[in-house]
Design an enzyme around this catalytic site. Structure first.
Site, short mmCIF file in Angstrom:
data_model
loop_
_atom_site.label_atom_id
_atom_site.label_comp_id
_atom_site.label_asym_id
_atom_site.label_seq_id
_atom_site.Cartn_x
_atom_site.Cartn_y
_atom_site.Cartn_z
CD GLU A 36 15.98 28.49 10.29
OE1 GLU A 36 15.59 27.59 11.06
OE2 GLU A 36 15.66 28.54 9.09
CE LYS A 62 1.82 18.05 12.52
NZ LYS A 62 1.49 19.45 12.86
CD GLU A 91 12.84 21.39 0.24
OE1 GLU A 91 13.56 22.38 0.48
OE2 GLU A 91 13.03 20.63 -0.72
CB CYS A 150 13.35 28.01 4.87
SG CYS A 150 12.59 28.07 3.25
P1 NAD Z 1 8.98 22.67 13.16
O1 NAD Z 1 10.03 21.71 12.72
O2 NAD Z 1 8.88 22.99 14.59
O3 NAD Z 1 7.54 22.11 12.74
C1 NAD Z 1 7.21 21.83 11.41
C2 NAD Z 1 6.07 20.84 11.39
O4 NAD Z 1 6.52 19.60 11.91
C3 NAD Z 1 4.87 21.25 12.24
O5 NAD Z 1 3.69 20.89 11.54
C4 NAD Z 1 5.05 20.41 13.50
O6 NAD Z 1 3.86 20.15 14.18
C5 NAD Z 1 5.63 19.14 12.90
N1 NAD Z 1 6.38 18.28 13.82
C6 NAD Z 1 7.09 18.66 14.91
N2 NAD Z 1 7.65 17.56 15.48
C7 NAD Z 1 7.30 16.49 14.74
C8 NAD Z 1 7.55 15.09 14.80
N3 NAD Z 1 8.33 14.56 15.77
N4 NAD Z 1 7.03 14.28 13.87
C9 NAD Z 1 6.27 14.78 12.88
N5 NAD Z 1 5.96 16.10 12.76
C10 NAD Z 1 6.48 16.94 13.67
O7 NAD Z 1 9.17 23.95 12.25
P2 NAD Z 1 8.35 25.32 12.32
O8 NAD Z 1 8.80 26.06 13.53
O9 NAD Z 1 6.89 25.05 12.13
O10 NAD Z 1 8.85 26.07 10.99
C11 NAD Z 1 10.03 26.80 10.94
C12 NAD Z 1 11.14 25.95 10.34
O11 NAD Z 1 10.76 25.51 9.05
C13 NAD Z 1 12.40 26.78 10.14
O12 NAD Z 1 13.52 26.03 10.53
C14 NAD Z 1 12.41 27.01 8.63
O13 NAD Z 1 13.67 27.24 8.10
C15 NAD Z 1 11.80 25.74 8.13
N6 NAD Z 1 11.28 25.92 6.74
C16 NAD Z 1 11.97 25.38 5.70
C17 NAD Z 1 11.54 25.58 4.39
C18 NAD Z 1 12.29 25.02 3.20
O14 NAD Z 1 11.74 25.00 2.10
N7 NAD Z 1 13.52 24.58 3.37
C19 NAD Z 1 10.38 26.32 4.16
C20 NAD Z 1 9.69 26.85 5.25
C21 NAD Z 1 10.16 26.64 6.55
#
Ligand code: NAD
Length: 489
Positions: A392, A182, A258, A293
């Site tokens: 963040e 997804k 992650e 991130c």
């Molecule tokens: P997010 O957590 O809002 O969403 C990430 C994904 O999770 C999306 O596909 C979203 O639809 C899904 N999601 C949301 N709620 C969910 C649930 N209850 N169950 C299952 N899936 C769910 O994050 P974002 O805003 O898309 O991305 C930014 C974040 O990602 C930042 O915090 C960033 O640091 C992190 N990030 C981390 C890494 C890493 O390698 N550590 C890499 C890239 C981004």
């Protein structure tokens, strides 16, 4: 010529299940282009029934097709062909650039090769790992046998849609699993094209499926599905915690998480050439508009060079020009959407209210249609309680703190919530190694900032930045489970 017309890109609309595009009608959601905020597609969220269909297909096909049981080298061959197709596909590059925050030249030069190489790395892993044989009694044989999990759920964020998908799918598929992925609801298209190319490369239909939708219904139904055996997630810490809880309550599934970061750039007086250093710090917090991130967003600099380094950074920030992602000359990424823009604005305002001084930037670029391009921003006079240091932001905002003694610098580098990465900049090897030992983070970069193309180095966070590793052999091994076997002769 890489520039393209954003209204003339053909979109692979819908879900992609069993090698077929599916336009099921669930709740509709609009997809906007980050560069100008224009709605360019409407999709329908996968409800629990459609998620069930995708997972059932994956569960069936991974067995029927022989993907789980074929010689691992055969899986490697398919993945190498897939990587080649990814590199050759201009539509894939355009979809990534159009729908995400990545300028087209950046996508072509970095994102696409990086995605393809990650898949090649895992193609090589497919037949390189064996189990174990234990020293048991003469009349018995004890072994550890690795096997795929079956169906792995992959959930990715919007900031690097293609490479995040390759980090999840590469190891999972190489290890003989099926994947239901997804992507973020904000960046749904490029991963569908990526999956089409996988089928063209010889991956059996149904072994990689893409479902569209948000987290509350689609993501959470996927995590909770009884046939999903493992969850690999990249996204925010808050969502990671929810997924971990859902995975625990619905089958005690292992999770790789992650998550977010608030990484320090610890700079000592003896760090070397200040111009080189300024460029490095600048890239560290502005790459992808700060929406990484690993972004190094807390500059902690020793007093002797603090003024000279911040002067250089201010000058570099003033040179930045925004530009839509589909122009070849554009280099600077927009924020993903208005919501993210408002979040950046609100943290900057809260930081100022608590005494932060804006050295440069601090607001949105004014001349950019409806796109949310945020000016590279430096905030000084912040203490460790300031919201811009604590949270963040996920935008191009760098806080500046100074220190005099090494111990003080190390104390400032520590963070209560996050432990993803850290940069240490000094030409003293003992000092660099002391800092490396002291900092609680999953990755420490010394005299550089950012990943290399060495996929062998795993990545993952400590504390609220996550559990487990992406990349490296570790990610491949985490896509297999180990079965202990004892045979009496
Ligand atoms: P997010 O957590 O809002 O969403 C990430 C994904 O999770 C999306 O596909 C979203 O639809 C899904 N999601 C949301 N709620 C969910 C649930 N209850 N169950 C299952 N899936 C769910 O994050 P974002 O805003 O898309 O991305 C930014 C974040 O990602 C930042 O915090 C960033 O640091 C992190 N990030 C981390 C890494 C890493 O390698 N550590 C890499 C890239 C981004």
């Amino acid at each position: 010529m890489l520039s393209f017309d954003p209204d003339k890109v053909s979109l692979p609309v819908g879900h992609y299940i069993d090698g077929q595009h599916i336009q099921a009608q669930g709740t509709a959601f609009a997809v906007k282009r980050p560069s100008d905020g224009k709605v360019f597609a409407t999709l329908y969220e996968a409800d629990a029934a459609l998620v069930d269909r995708a997972v059932q297909v994956a569960h069936r096909r991974v067995k029927e097709s022989g993907w789980a049981s074929c010689p691992p080298r055969e899986r490697g061959r398919v993945l190498r062909r897939w990587a080649d197709l990814i590199e050759q596909d201009l539509l894939l590059a355009q979809l990534e650039s159009l729908g995400s925050t990545r300028p087209i030249s950046d996508v072509v030069q970095h994102e696409i090769p990086f995605t393809a190489e990650a898949i090649r790395f895992y193609a090589e892993c497919a037949d390189k790992y064996s189990g174990d044989v234990f020293p048991t009694r003469d009349s018995s044989l004890g072994m550890l046998v690795s096997e795929p999990y079956g169906v792995i759920a992959a959930i990715t964020p919007w900031n690097f849609p293609l490479s995040m998908a390759s980090w999840k799918c590469g190891p999972a598929l190489a290890a003989g699993n099926a994947v239901v992925l997804k992507p973020s609801e904000l960046t749904p298209f490029s991963t569908v094209r990526m999956a089409e190319l996988a089928i063209q490369a010889g991956l059996p239909a149904g072994v990689l499926n893409i479902i569209q939708g948000g987290g509350a219904v689609t993501g959470s139904s996927l995590v909770k599905h009884p046939l999903v055996r493992k969850v690999s997630f990249t996204g925010s810490t808050l969502t990671g915690a929810r997924i971990m809880s859902d995975a625990a309550q619905h089958g005690m599934k292992p999770v790789t998480l992650e998550l977010g970061g608030k990484s320090p750039q610890l700079v000592f007086d003896d760090a070397g050439d200040l111009d080189v250093l300024a460029q490095r710090i600048m890239r560290g917090f502005t790459a992808n508009g700060g929406q990484a991130c690993v972004a190094g967003t807390r500059l902690i600099v020793q007093q002797g060079i603090a003024a000279a380094l911040t002067d250089r950074l201010v000058a570099l920030c003033r040179e930045v020009q925004p530009g839509v992602t589909w122009h070849e000359q554009s280099r600077y990424a927009p924020l993903i959407d208005e919501r993210q823009g408002c979040k950046v604005a609100s943290v900057v305002a809260a930081a100022k209210a608590q005494g932060a001084e804006v050295l440069v930037g601090g607001e949105r670029f004014g001349n950019t249609d409806a796109g949310w391009f945020w000016q590279p921003t430096l905030l000084s006079h912040v203490n460790s309680d300031n919201p811009a240091v604590q949270q963040e932001i996920f935008g191009p905002v760098l806080t500046v703190q100074t220190f005099s003694e090494e111990e003080e610098g190390l104390a400032l580098a520590a963070h209560d919530t996050y432990g993803l990465c850290a940069g240490v900049h000094t030409l003293s090897l003992p000092r660099a190694l002391r800092a490396m030992r002291a900092i609680e983070a999953g990755t420490v970069w010394i005299n550089r900032y950012g990943r290399s193309g060495d996929f062998i180095i795993p990545t993952g966070g400590f504390l609220g930045s996550g559990i487990g590793k992406d990349l490296g052999r570790q990610a491949f091994q985490a896509c297999q489970r180990q079965k202990s076997v004892l045979i009496d002769f």
